[in-house]
Motif scaffolding. Structure first.
Motif, PDB file in Angstrom:
ATOM      1  N   THR A 295      10.127   3.804  -0.871  1.00 41.92           N
ATOM      2  CA  THR A 295       9.410   2.536  -0.986  1.00 41.92           C
ATOM      3  C   THR A 295       9.990   1.692  -2.113  1.00 41.92           C
ATOM      4  OG1 THR A 295       7.767   3.509  -2.467  1.00 41.92           O
ATOM      5  CG2 THR A 295       7.276   3.538  -0.109  1.00 41.92           C
ATOM      6  N   ILE A 299       3.177   3.587  -5.678  1.00 45.90           N
ATOM      7  CA  ILE A 299       2.120   3.937  -4.733  1.00 45.90           C
ATOM      8  C   ILE A 299       0.766   4.031  -5.451  1.00 45.90           C
ATOM      9  CG2 ILE A 299       1.328   5.638  -3.052  1.00 45.90           C
ATOM     10  CD1 ILE A 299       3.863   4.105  -2.280  1.00 45.90           C
ATOM     11  N   LYS A 338       6.851   6.425  -6.916  1.00 47.18           N
ATOM     12  CA  LYS A 338       7.186   5.791  -5.646  1.00 47.18           C
ATOM     13  C   LYS A 338       6.856   6.758  -4.521  1.00 47.18           C
ATOM     14  CE  LYS A 338      10.645   2.468  -7.152  1.00 47.18           C
ATOM     15  NZ  LYS A 338      11.986   1.891  -6.885  1.00 47.18           N
ATOM     16  N   ASN A 364       1.563   0.525  -1.017  1.00 46.42           N
ATOM     17  CA  ASN A 364       2.848   0.310  -1.662  1.00 46.42           C
ATOM     18  C   ASN A 364       2.750  -1.028  -2.399  1.00 46.42           C
ATOM     19  OD1 ASN A 364       5.565   0.273  -2.388  1.00 46.42           O
ATOM     20  ND2 ASN A 364       6.147  -0.761  -0.488  1.00 46.42           N
ATOM     21  N   TYR A 375       1.415   7.252   2.809  1.00 43.91           N
ATOM     22  CA  TYR A 375       2.749   7.411   2.242  1.00 43.91           C
ATOM     23  C   TYR A 375       2.995   8.866   1.882  1.00 43.91           C
ATOM     24  CZ  TYR A 375       2.831   2.331   2.045  1.00 43.91           C
ATOM     25  OH  TYR A 375       2.804   0.996   2.392  1.00 43.91           O
TER      26      TYR A 375
END
Length: 506
Positions: A295, A299, A338, A364, A375
């Motif tokens: 990403t 997150i 991430k 994200n 995610y």
């Protein structure tokens, strides 16, 4: 006058008889009989208690002691029991200490540990009375020698390694008990022949492994070495796993090609991304080819987070088998990381299995937008290659049924399985996190990911247990915090006021 003295004399003669008679009659009453009965029962119970205490005092500590501590400090873990159940060699714990003055926790644990298996025994040796044993084993007083009598190999564990005092990230004093981990690791090393070498990549500004993980590596009998993938074209023959831990600079295209070739040949690679926002486009493209696209932002999770802090993630454990070994709460904390989205791999025969994921309310977050979704924070990609595929294509079409079955068996045995394990951040095992929240199982999850790369071992690395009080970890308090902090106290105050007011008016 004589009559008066005679009357007095008669009264004195009859008074004792009357007193004794009345006392005898009083003892015949119901209350007296009940009192005597109760006294007898009390004396009997006291006698039984004394006898039971004397009997229990002679029992071994494995029976007459119960560990009521929060982390069950002196109890043998299930991991140790599973290892000891499979013992074939004879192991003796030789304790070089005065048994009467040894720390109660150490003594209790050693007795319980020795009673776990019929192949284990314990022997107390006072080094003051037998000083030569210290020289024979190159040991010091207050230590345990774990000896394999079948091979005559041994390891020495000092009491200071079992009970040790240190400091956490906030410089608070922390005392830990590591009897289970130290003894089980010693037994494993003395009885197992399976040793594995983990190479740590170098040349890309990699982070240094935290001491808590290197300690667990030692307990698991893992040997570590360094491999500069920039200057080395060929992978070492003794490498069982290549660990790329927190790189801050990118890999070259040639290095990426070498990694793909190594995995396709059955090699094992684990990538743990740096906690920093490193610019590594080639490494990101490498992971994307295996089905995991990194990403662009960090997150957050509105549902599974610590105390409502969206970037302090408590992900779902979606792995199975070895990835869930030794986990009781399945609670890990991953901060400021991430993540990945799953895509179709461009690498042939690659299959992605998520291990750590956010809830459906994951986000994200970038400077420009917030994209909701689920995610992946950790995953393993398996690549299965059949090395006999070319031979199969060129084989003679006229093959009998039995020959075909034999060929299929050979193909299955010739298939190799490469693995790429990916973790989104080194923050999973950051010591400021794991030391602050001792109830978390971050290190265990990390070690399970390592161990899953080896077919012939299990994760027997047992962390030390803290003797300090632990803090509870709440996934997402939300309305619960309002309930316990505001609503319940307010309700108690209002109820008390109403009762007081009514009584005053009455």
């Amino acid at each position: 006058m004589k009559d008066t003295l005679k009357k007095i004399s008669n009264r004195l003669k009859t008074r004792p008889t009357s007193s004794w008679s009345s006392m005898h009659q009083s003892l015949q009453t119901t209350n007296a009989r009940q009192g005597a009965s109760r006294s007898g029962v009390t004396l009997l119970v006291l006698a039984i208690v004394v006898v039971v205490n004397l009997i229990v005092g002679q029992l071994p500590q494995t029976i007459n002691t119960i560990d009521l501590s929060e982390e069950q400090v002196t109890e043998v873990s299930q991991t140790s029991k599973d290892l000891l159940d499979g013992l074939d060699d004879t192991i003796v714990l030789k304790v070089f200490a005065d048994q009467t003055t040894t720390d109660t926790a150490i003594k209790s644990f050693l007795e319980k540990y020795a009673a776990t298996s019929s192949h284990l025994s314990i022997e107390w040796i006072d080094p003051v009375l037998h000083p030569s044993v210290l020289t024979d084993y190159s040991a010091e007083e207050n230590s345990v020698v774990v000896e394999n009598e079948s091979t005559e190999d041994y390891e020495v564990i000092s009491f200071s390694s079992i009970v040790s005092t240190g400091y956490d990230s906030s410089y608070n004093t922390v005392t830990t008990f590591d009897g289970d981990g130290q003894l089980t690791s010693a037994v494993n090393r003395l009885t197992k022949q399976n040793e594995h070498t983990i190479y740590l990549s170098a040349g890309h500004g990699e982070e240094t492994l935290v001491s808590s993980i290197t300690t667990l590596f030692d307990k698991a009998n893992y040997t570590t070495a360094e491999l500069n993938t920039v200057t080395t074209a060929e992978m070492p023959n003794d490498m069982d796993l290549l660990l790329i831990y927190g790189p801050t600079t990118d890999f070259t295209e040639d290095e990426i090609t070498n990694l793909e070739t190594y995995i396709a040949a059955g090699g094992k690679v684990m990538v743990v991304l740096s906690a920093e926002d490193a610019d590594t486009p080639n490494l990101s493209a490498f992971m994307k080819a295996y089905g995991l696209a990194e990403t662009s932002g960090y997150i957050a999770d509105a549902e599974r987070s610590y105390q409502g802090q969206s970037y302090y993630l408590i992900p779902n454990m979606t792995g199975t088998d070895v990835y869930l070994d030794n986990l009781s709460s399945q609670t890990v904390l991953l901060i400021n990381t991430k993540g990945f989205t799953q895509e179709d791999p461009t690498i042939e025969n690659a299959t992605v299995t998520p291990l750590l994921q956010t809830s459906e309310n994951g986000y994200n977050v970038t400077d420009d937008e917030q994209t909701q979704g689920t995610y992946t924070l950790g995953a393993v990609v398996t690549q299965t290659i059949n090395t006999d595929e070319d031979d199969e294509n060129t084989s003679d079409s006229e093959t009998t049924s039995s020959d075909t079955q034999a060929s299929d068996t050979d193909e299955e045995s010739a298939a190799v399985e490469g693995k790429l394990t990916i973790l989104s951040s080194t923050n999973l095992v950051a010591e400021d996190v794991t030391s602050a929240f001792s109830t978390l199982e971050n290190n265990t999850v990390f070690m399970n990911m390592i161990t899953a790369n080896f077919d012939d071992v299990e994760n027997i690395s047992i962390e030390a247990k803290t003797l300090s009080s632990n803090m509870n970890t709440v996934t997402n308090p939300g309305g619960y915090s309002v309930l316990f902090i505001l609503i319940i106290p307010l309700a108690v105050l209002v109820t008390g006021f109403v009762i007081w007011f009514r009584r005053r008016r009455a």
